[in-house]
Design a protein around this motif. Structure first.
Motif, mmCIF file in Angstrom:
data_model
loop_
_atom_site.group_PDB
_atom_site.id
_atom_site.type_symbol
_atom_site.label_atom_id
_atom_site.label_comp_id
_atom_site.label_asym_id
_atom_site.label_seq_id
_atom_site.Cartn_x
_atom_site.Cartn_y
_atom_site.Cartn_z
ATOM 1 N N THR A 82 0.824 -1.211 0.000
ATOM 2 C CA THR A 82 0.000 0.000 0.000
ATOM 3 C C THR A 82 0.858 1.262 0.000
ATOM 4 O O THR A 82 0.482 2.282 -0.588
ATOM 5 C CB THR A 82 -0.968 0.001 1.195
ATOM 6 N N ALA A 83 2.039 1.210 0.616
ATOM 7 C CA ALA A 83 2.942 2.356 0.558
ATOM 8 C C ALA A 83 3.412 2.598 -0.877
ATOM 9 O O ALA A 83 3.506 3.746 -1.329
ATOM 10 C CB ALA A 83 4.144 2.142 1.475
ATOM 11 N N GLU A 84 3.694 1.523 -1.594
ATOM 12 C CA GLU A 84 4.101 1.664 -2.991
ATOM 13 C C GLU A 84 2.973 2.282 -3.813
ATOM 14 O O GLU A 84 3.214 3.170 -4.643
ATOM 15 C CB GLU A 84 4.491 0.307 -3.568
ATOM 16 N N THR A 85 1.755 1.834 -3.577
ATOM 17 C CA THR A 85 0.610 2.364 -4.331
ATOM 18 C C THR A 85 0.397 3.836 -4.051
ATOM 19 O O THR A 85 0.263 4.657 -4.973
ATOM 20 C CB THR A 85 -0.667 1.579 -3.976
ATOM 21 N N ILE A 86 0.371 4.215 -2.785
ATOM 22 C CA ILE A 86 0.026 5.595 -2.440
ATOM 23 C C ILE A 86 1.168 6.561 -2.752
ATOM 24 O O ILE A 86 0.952 7.756 -2.962
ATOM 25 C CB ILE A 86 -0.423 5.689 -0.966
ATOM 26 N N ALA A 87 2.397 6.055 -2.812
ATOM 27 C CA ALA A 87 3.534 6.912 -3.160
ATOM 28 C C ALA A 87 3.443 7.435 -4.584
ATOM 29 O O ALA A 87 4.134 8.384 -4.954
ATOM 30 C CB ALA A 87 4.847 6.155 -2.968
ATOM 31 N N ALA A 88 2.572 6.820 -5.396
ATOM 32 C CA ALA A 88 2.395 7.274 -6.778
ATOM 33 C C ALA A 88 1.533 8.527 -6.870
ATOM 34 O O ALA A 88 1.426 9.116 -7.953
ATOM 35 C CB ALA A 88 1.782 6.160 -7.614
ATOM 36 N N LEU A 89 0.904 8.943 -5.771
ATOM 37 C CA LEU A 89 0.105 10.170 -5.792
ATOM 38 C C LEU A 89 1.037 11.366 -5.623
ATOM 39 O O LEU A 89 1.686 11.507 -4.575
ATOM 40 C CB LEU A 89 -0.941 10.147 -4.671
ATOM 41 N N PRO A 90 1.113 12.244 -6.601
ATOM 42 C CA PRO A 90 2.108 13.323 -6.562
ATOM 43 C C PRO A 90 1.882 14.335 -5.454
ATOM 44 O O PRO A 90 2.815 15.021 -5.035
ATOM 45 C CB PRO A 90 1.971 13.979 -7.941
ATOM 46 N N GLU A 91 0.638 14.425 -4.952
ATOM 47 C CA GLU A 91 0.348 15.418 -3.912
ATOM 48 C C GLU A 91 0.966 15.055 -2.577
ATOM 49 O O GLU A 91 1.187 15.921 -1.723
ATOM 50 C CB GLU A 91 -1.171 15.554 -3.730
ATOM 51 N N ILE A 92 1.220 13.773 -2.345
ATOM 52 C CA ILE A 92 1.689 13.314 -1.037
ATOM 53 C C ILE A 92 3.204 13.431 -0.943
ATOM 54 O O ILE A 92 3.934 12.922 -1.792
ATOM 55 C CB ILE A 92 1.237 11.866 -0.778
ATOM 56 N N VAL A 93 3.679 14.104 0.093
ATOM 57 C CA VAL A 93 5.117 14.324 0.251
ATOM 58 C C VAL A 93 5.703 13.561 1.432
ATOM 59 O O VAL A 93 6.928 13.547 1.609
ATOM 60 C CB VAL A 93 5.449 15.830 0.389
ATOM 61 N N GLU A 94 4.857 12.917 2.255
ATOM 62 C CA GLU A 94 5.386 12.219 3.430
ATOM 63 C C GLU A 94 4.461 11.075 3.816
ATOM 64 O O GLU A 94 3.238 11.231 3.830
ATOM 65 C CB GLU A 94 5.510 13.207 4.600
ATOM 66 N N LEU A 95 5.055 9.918 4.103
ATOM 67 C CA LEU A 95 4.328 8.785 4.674
ATOM 68 C C LEU A 95 4.876 8.522 6.068
ATOM 69 O O LEU A 95 6.102 8.483 6.264
ATOM 70 C CB LEU A 95 4.509 7.529 3.814
ATOM 71 N N ASN A 96 3.981 8.331 7.032
ATOM 72 C CA ASN A 96 4.380 7.973 8.391
ATOM 73 C C ASN A 96 3.878 6.565 8.693
ATOM 74 O O ASN A 96 2.674 6.302 8.635
ATOM 75 C CB ASN A 96 3.812 8.984 9.391
ATOM 76 N N ILE A 97 4.820 5.674 8.992
ATOM 77 C CA ILE A 97 4.518 4.248 9.112
ATOM 78 C C ILE A 97 5.209 3.705 10.363
ATOM 79 O O ILE A 97 6.370 4.037 10.615
ATOM 80 C CB ILE A 97 5.020 3.475 7.867
ATOM 81 N N GLY A 98 4.498 2.865 11.121
ATOM 82 C CA GLY A 98 5.093 2.356 12.342
ATOM 83 C C GLY A 98 4.864 0.885 12.607
ATOM 84 O O GLY A 98 5.773 0.076 12.534
ATOM 85 N N TYR A 99 3.625 0.524 12.902
ATOM 86 C CA TYR A 99 3.330 -0.819 13.401
ATOM 87 C C TYR A 99 3.810 -1.911 12.451
ATOM 88 O O TYR A 99 4.481 -2.863 12.870
ATOM 89 C CB TYR A 99 1.828 -0.945 13.642
ATOM 90 N N PHE A 100 3.490 -1.785 11.172
ATOM 91 C CA PHE A 100 3.921 -2.796 10.207
ATOM 92 C C PHE A 100 5.443 -2.900 10.169
ATOM 93 O O PHE A 100 6.006 -4.011 10.167
ATOM 94 C CB PHE A 100 3.396 -2.456 8.809
#
Length: 256
Positions: A205-223
């Motif tokens: 899902t991180a790979e998928t959502i990283a394709a959206l140009p508007e998003i500049v940061e992902l915050n991920i922890g538990y996984f």
């Protein structure tokens, strides 16, 4: 301005502290994990200081601020006590989230519309202190528009509903949640907000959502903490970074 393909990875270290607190003592150390993650390519560290201190503690926040060489994102409820601690800690950023003592994890987005009057002065205080504010909200037009009206510099889109539907194989729900996210991040960008995303993300899902140009940061922890038990934090960060880069590469292809 940053290149449109730039995307940051923030690692949430809450559950390092969860594991430590299960036995007491000082190990495993969230700060040590944070430093190892940064060395492997993480762009920042997120930690949620909860009212009940179930994982991260006050001393963890102070040490993270003092010892890590990358930005600290202080996740918190907008209570007077937390606002005081955050202003004393002076992190790079705060992310305001809803919080209920009985919840296992943050269950939904902040109701910015309903809490406008209480959030406005807090956002202003952090801005005056030079601390970037993000609001953790659902991909809902009313919430996004209110965040912009309150002049919050950034929002973090709650991706939990989409991620859960993907993992559970609920295709129709996943597609509907994905459309909400796509529309929401476009609206947020057009409103002048910096757009982040997080909750429930894994490699796919991180790979998928990283394709959206508007998003500049992902915050991920538990996984990522779960993966780190198998392969170590450095390999987990590198694998997540690679997944995000693959997603972003599709953006470069579309722009070519």
């Amino acid at each position: 301005m940053p290149h449109p393909s730039a995307i940051r990875l923030g690692l949430n270290v809450d559950h390092v502290a969860t594991l430590r607190n299960a036995r007491g003592g000082a190990r495993p150390d969230p700060v040590r994990i944070a430093l190892a993650a940064i060395a492997a390519g993480a762009d920042g560290i997120t930690a949620h200081l909860r009212e009940d201190r179930r994982h991260i503690r006050d001393t963890d926040m102070a040490r993270l601020k003092a010892e890590i060489p990358k930005p600290l994102n202080f996740e918190m409820a907008a209570t007077p006590d937390m606002i005081r601690i955050a202003l004393e800690t002076k992190p790079h950023a705060v992310c305001l989230v809803p919080e209920r003592r009985e919840e296992l994890t943050t269950e939904g987005g902040l109701d910015v519309v309903g809490q406008r009057d209480s959030l406005a002065p807090s956002i202003a205080r952090f801005g005056d202190a030079g601390i970037r504010v993000s609001l953790f909200i659902a991909a809902d037009a009313q919430q996004i528009e209110m965040a912009a009206q309150l002049r919050a510099p950034a929002i973090e889109i709650h991706t939990g509903g989409w991620c859960d539907a993907v993992v559970d194989g609920h295709t129709e729900k996943a597609d509907a949640e994905w459309r909400r996210i796509v529309e929401g991040v476009a609206l947020a960008k057009s409103a002048g907000l910096e757009v982040h995303a997080g909750h429930g993300l894994d490699y796919a899902t991180a790979e998928t959502i990283a394709a959206l140009p508007e998003i500049v940061e992902l915050n991920i922890g538990y996984f990522m903490m779960g993966e780190a038990l198998l392969v170590g934090i450095a390999e987990t960060v590198r694998t997540m970074r690679a997944a995000m880069d693959r997603g972003r590469a599709t953006l470069k292809t579309r722009m070519a």
